[in-house]
Design an enzyme around this catalytic site. Structure first.
Site, short mmCIF file in Angstrom:
data_model
loop_
_atom_site.label_atom_id
_atom_site.label_comp_id
_atom_site.label_asym_id
_atom_site.label_seq_id
_atom_site.Cartn_x
_atom_site.Cartn_y
_atom_site.Cartn_z
CE1 TYR A 185 -16.83 12.02 -14.81
CE2 TYR A 185 -16.21 12.12 -12.64
CZ TYR A 185 -16.63 11.43 -13.69
OH TYR A 185 -16.82 9.87 -13.47
CG ASP B 158 -10.10 16.47 -14.11
OD1 ASP B 158 -9.67 16.03 -14.84
OD2 ASP B 158 -11.27 16.00 -13.62
NE ARG C 38 -2.62 0.52 3.38
CZ ARG C 38 -2.13 0.70 4.43
NH1 ARG C 38 -1.34 1.86 4.58
NH2 ARG C 38 -2.10 -0.07 5.69
CE LYS D 151 -13.32 8.40 -17.12
NZ LYS D 151 -13.50 9.74 -16.65
C1 PLP Z 1 -14.01 10.06 -15.29
C2 PLP Z 1 -13.43 11.52 -14.57
C3 PLP Z 1 -13.23 11.57 -13.36
C4 PLP Z 1 -13.36 10.56 -12.49
O1 PLP Z 1 -12.35 9.58 -12.51
P1 PLP Z 1 -12.94 7.95 -12.24
O2 PLP Z 1 -11.77 7.18 -12.55
O3 PLP Z 1 -13.93 7.56 -12.88
O4 PLP Z 1 -13.37 8.09 -10.70
C5 PLP Z 1 -12.78 12.99 -13.03
N1 PLP Z 1 -12.90 13.84 -13.86
C6 PLP Z 1 -13.12 13.76 -15.13
C7 PLP Z 1 -12.83 14.74 -16.20
C8 PLP Z 1 -13.39 12.35 -15.63
O5 PLP Z 1 -13.80 12.28 -16.92
#
Ligand code: PLP
Length: 481
Positions: free
Chosen positions: A140, A217, A87, A242
């Site tokens: 988001y 982000d 961890r 993503k």
């Molecule tokens: C999917 C997403 C998140 C969250 O990420 P997860 O891996 O699904 O927890 C945060 N910001 C954006 C822009 C996203 O597309």
């Protein structure tokens, strides 16, 4: 391999940072790695393929082995090779973090988490009770929920949501309070692809006596198209789920900070270990494999998306195409200014970039308003063959979704209206299949959508008279699927 480089004490206080690959811990390798380490002049894809992926010092394996061990032997109490308990740190996670710190230009250290949302959780836990966050309004959905329901209701962190695309400078400045610790930017936003001018927000934050940190982000553009740390941001956050992993088979998140933020990274590293929302060694290995092709994939996503956006602009069934890389997008110039140095270099090879506005590839996300509202958008989505109707984005395969009915259904209707998330709005995650096939798929679905409206309308009339209401839904269903 990073054996010997880091020490991972559970109190999170005594770590070497995961530097961006220019210094290394491979002295044990007879000087092999020292002479073959990545150079500062190496390009994006060179770094993507080599950083954190050096041949294994023990076996020479070109691809790092997956280290599944949860615990690591010590030769005497407290003496070990840099790992104690998985961890707190393990070779695969370290390798991936090192890679991410080098791919995100301006990065010094990276930390990975079990999801993008877990990364969000660690950053907001750091704010602490009584802190205030200023966030872009079109954030988001999961981040909105975290800010409201977890940070807001359970952790005493208040958030103000502001339209950071449209608001005037004074308006943003005066929304920053004495207790504002963080400005949360997402650009382009989801799903309406509003473009936020990162350097403008950074300069407002720097001028304000509260000196809030600026987080971006960067999930939608990935480190290929945007380098927020170079534009002055303090923290970059990614959902690796993503584009960075890119194959829709890993859920993971990361934060990356520049080298001068040593206290910030130690605080976050402490929370990563203490909160425990860490990714597995296997997922780290997969994400590293995915990230090696990020450059080639992002170029292909961008080329396919731009070509498709241009075709969609000409279609009578389409009310509006939202893609900031189109010259007609109102924030096209701002979007171009924010493009990373390496992507600009690539785009400039084939595009005349001297005009005020011009078409250029800008990631793989397109939003489209289909004429006729929800019924028309719903039929369009059902008619697609290659675009799979599914949430998420950023994988090699193309996906389509209906924000109002799927990803953003949790938002109050009033909020959706304000943000422009209408019934006709469809979000496309354009994959890297052959671009012509994707265009054909979308055009056929638009054309068939209308055919299905009229023929199911005809069937409706016929069936209604002969068989009655019960078999109607069956008839229509057969027609549209
Ligand atoms: C999917 C997403 C998140 C969250 O990420 P997860 O891996 O699904 O927890 C945060 N910001 C954006 C822009 C996203 O597309």
């Amino acid at each position: 391999m990073t054996v010997g480089m880091d020490s991972h004490h559970a109190n999170g206080s005594a770590h070497a940072t995961h530097t961006n690959g220019y210094s290394n811990g491979h002295q044990e390798l007879n000087g092999y790695a020292a002479s073959k380490s990545p150079l500062k002049s190496d390009g994006f894809s060179t770094l993507a393929i080599h950083v954190g992926s050096e041949p294994d010092p023990v076996t020479g394996a070109v691809i790092p082995p997956i280290s599944l061990s949860t615990t690591f032997a010590q030769s005497s109490v407290g003496v070990h090779k840099g790992y104690e308990y998985s961890r707190s740190g393990n070779p695969n996670r370290d390798a991936l973090e090192k890679l991410l710190a080098s791919l995100e230009a301006g990065g010094g250290s990276a930390l990975t988490f079990g999801s993008g949302s877990a990364a969000t959780g660690a950053v907001l836990a750091m704010i602490g009770r009584g802190g205030h966050v200023l966030s872009v309004n079109d954030v988001y959905g999961g981040t909105w929920r975290y800010l409201k329901r977890v940070a807001g209701e359970l952790q005493g962190v208040e958030t103000t949501f502001v339209d950071l695309e449209e608001a005037a400078e004074e308006e943003i400045y005066s929304a920053i309070r004495d207790d504002t610790k963080l400005i949360w930017i997402e650009t382009p936003t989801n799903p309406t692809l509003r473009v936020v001018d990162i350097p403008a927000i950074v300069s407002i934050a720097r001028r304000h006596p509260s000196k809030p940190l600026v987080l971006v982000d960067n999930t939608f553009l990935s480190p290929f198209y945007s380098s927020p740390l170079i534009l002055g941001a303090d923290i970059v956050l990614h959902s690796l789920t993503k584009y960075i992993n890119g194959h829709s088979d890993v859920v993971m998140g990361a934060v990356i900070v520049p080298p001068h933020h040593t206290q910030l990274i130690e605080r976050l590293r402490f929370l990563q270990n203490a909160m425990g929302a860490v990714p597995s060694a296997y997922d780290s290995w997969l994400a590293q494999r995915g990230a090696k092709t990020l450059g080639v994939r992002m170029r292909a996503h961008g080329e396919n998306a731009l070509a498709l956006a241009k075709v969609l602009q000409q279609r009578p069934e389409v009310e509006e195409v939202i893609y900031p890389g189109l010259a007609t997008h109102k924030r096209n110039a701002v979007a171009w200014r924010g493009v990373s140095a390496h992507a600009k270099k690539w785009i400039s090879r084939t595009t005349d970039t001297s005009a005020d506005t011009f078409d250029f590839p800008y990631g793989g996300m397109i939003s489209v308003r289909i004429r006729g509202g929800y019924p028309a958008a719903g039929r369009f989505l059902e008619q697609l063959r290659l675009f799979t109707l599914a949430e998420s984005l950023g994988g090699v395969e193309s996906l389509a979704e209906h924000p109002a009915g799927m990803t953003h259904s949790g938002l109050p209707e009033e909020q959706r209206q304000k943000l422009g998330i209408s019934g006709g709005l469809v979000r496309l995650s354009v994959g890297i299949e052959d671009g012509d096939d994707l265009i054909t798929d979308v055009v056929k679905a638009l054309e068939r959508k209308w055919a299905s409206v009229s023929s199911s309308g005809l069937k409706y009339a016929v069936k209604w008279r002969s068989l009655g209401n019960a078999s109607l839904s069956v008839a229509v269903r057969v027609q549209v699927t």
